[in-house]
Design an enzyme around this catalytic site. Sequence first.
Site, PDB file in Angstrom:
ATOM      1  N   ASP A  24       8.457 -15.120   9.400  1.00  0.00           N
ATOM      2  CA  ASP A  24       7.980 -15.627  10.689  1.00  0.00           C
ATOM      3  C   ASP A  24       7.771 -17.143  10.627  1.00  0.00           C
ATOM      4  O   ASP A  24       8.281 -17.897  11.465  1.00  0.00           O
ATOM      5  CB  ASP A  24       6.666 -14.954  11.083  1.00  0.00           C
ATOM      6  CG  ASP A  24       6.844 -13.503  11.487  1.00  0.00           C
ATOM      7  OD1 ASP A  24       7.940 -13.157  11.960  1.00  0.00           O
ATOM      8  OD2 ASP A  24       5.893 -12.721  11.331  1.00  0.00           O
ATOM      9  N   ASP A  26       7.313  -4.008   1.129  1.00  0.00           N
ATOM     10  CA  ASP A  26       6.932  -4.949   2.164  1.00  0.00           C
ATOM     11  C   ASP A  26       8.043  -6.001   2.188  1.00  0.00           C
ATOM     12  O   ASP A  26       8.861  -6.075   1.260  1.00  0.00           O
ATOM     13  CB  ASP A  26       5.571  -5.568   1.826  1.00  0.00           C
ATOM     14  CG  ASP A  26       5.189  -6.704   2.759  1.00  0.00           C
ATOM     15  OD1 ASP A  26       5.327  -6.531   3.985  1.00  0.00           O
ATOM     16  OD2 ASP A  26       4.782  -7.766   2.252  1.00  0.00           O
ATOM     17  N   ASP A  81       5.461  -6.052   8.690  1.00  0.00           N
ATOM     18  CA  ASP A  81       4.935  -6.580   9.948  1.00  0.00           C
ATOM     19  C   ASP A  81       5.771  -7.764  10.433  1.00  0.00           C
ATOM     20  O   ASP A  81       5.301  -8.577  11.227  1.00  0.00           O
ATOM     21  CB  ASP A  81       3.468  -7.018   9.766  1.00  0.00           C
ATOM     22  CG  ASP A  81       2.722  -7.120  11.084  1.00  0.00           C
ATOM     23  OD1 ASP A  81       3.278  -6.680  12.120  1.00  0.00           O
ATOM     24  OD2 ASP A  81       1.603  -7.660  11.107  1.00  0.00           O
ATOM     25  N   ASP A  84       7.847  -9.796   3.751  1.00  0.00           N
ATOM     26  CA  ASP A  84       7.446 -11.186   3.530  1.00  0.00           C
ATOM     27  C   ASP A  84       6.658 -11.332   2.234  1.00  0.00           C
ATOM     28  O   ASP A  84       5.697 -10.601   1.986  1.00  0.00           O
ATOM     29  CB  ASP A  84       6.601 -11.680   4.708  1.00  0.00           C
ATOM     30  CG  ASP A  84       7.389 -11.695   6.010  1.00  0.00           C
ATOM     31  OD1 ASP A  84       8.584 -12.038   5.979  1.00  0.00           O
ATOM     32  OD2 ASP A  84       6.815 -11.354   7.056  1.00  0.00           O
TER      33      ASP A  84
END
Length: 256
Positions: free
Chosen positions: A19, A8, A94, A10
């Site tokens: 983000d 992953d 994501d 973040d």
Amino acid sequence: MAGLACFDFDWSLIDTDSDRFVIQSLSPELRRKLDTSPMQWTDLQNECLKDFYDQGGSGQVVRDALTKVPLDPDMIKACQLLHAKGWTLVIVSDANSIYIDGILQHYGIKQLFSAVITNPAFWDSQDRLHIQRLIPADAPPHGCPLGICSLNICKGQEIDKLQKQLRQQNSANKADGSTAENFAPSQRMLYVGDGRNDYCPALRMQSSQDIYFVRKGRSLEAYLEKSAPNIRDAIKARIILWTRAADILKVVQEIA
């Protein structure tokens, strides 16, 4: 024995949420919007960037923010060691392709990763950044039965697709006599994550030789500790809780 190493992004590969980090760098007002708007997360990122450009912001400010995102040197060492030992490294996130690419480029490790699976993003002719969902709002839903994956990405299904591609590549290499590094479905797998949407891909690990790095104090750890025993029991991999990248590096040095 080498294998597939999935990260992953973040709070996993990097030590922040890209983000929120970027939007905070652009405007504290826009950062507050992230915490109050009911809009779908990826759409909200794009909306905040639109607001930034409408207010006279520039793409260079966004690119500069990416160079300030923290990435622990021990995480870089872990990735370099895995790559040197023949592991296939991928990112399943994501976040978005521009942020990930910019950060990897800044730290000089982009070449270590064979694939980046994330939300697509692009710069337009006016140097404005656009971010889109990996699975568009008007596309058929991914249909993951767990109910905890984001609307725009099921990381488990993305891992399934990736492994299928690697198997096909392996078959093609054998057919043409290539000496390129081959991927075998039986190879080990490790996964580094921190959020609930990192649970689904962990179900793809079916051996105690696989390693599931779960970041302490984040939502994934809390999810695994829920009272329903089937949640944690469904994980066949060895679970290792980690706080700092040094924890991961130590294990990688032992197994790579």
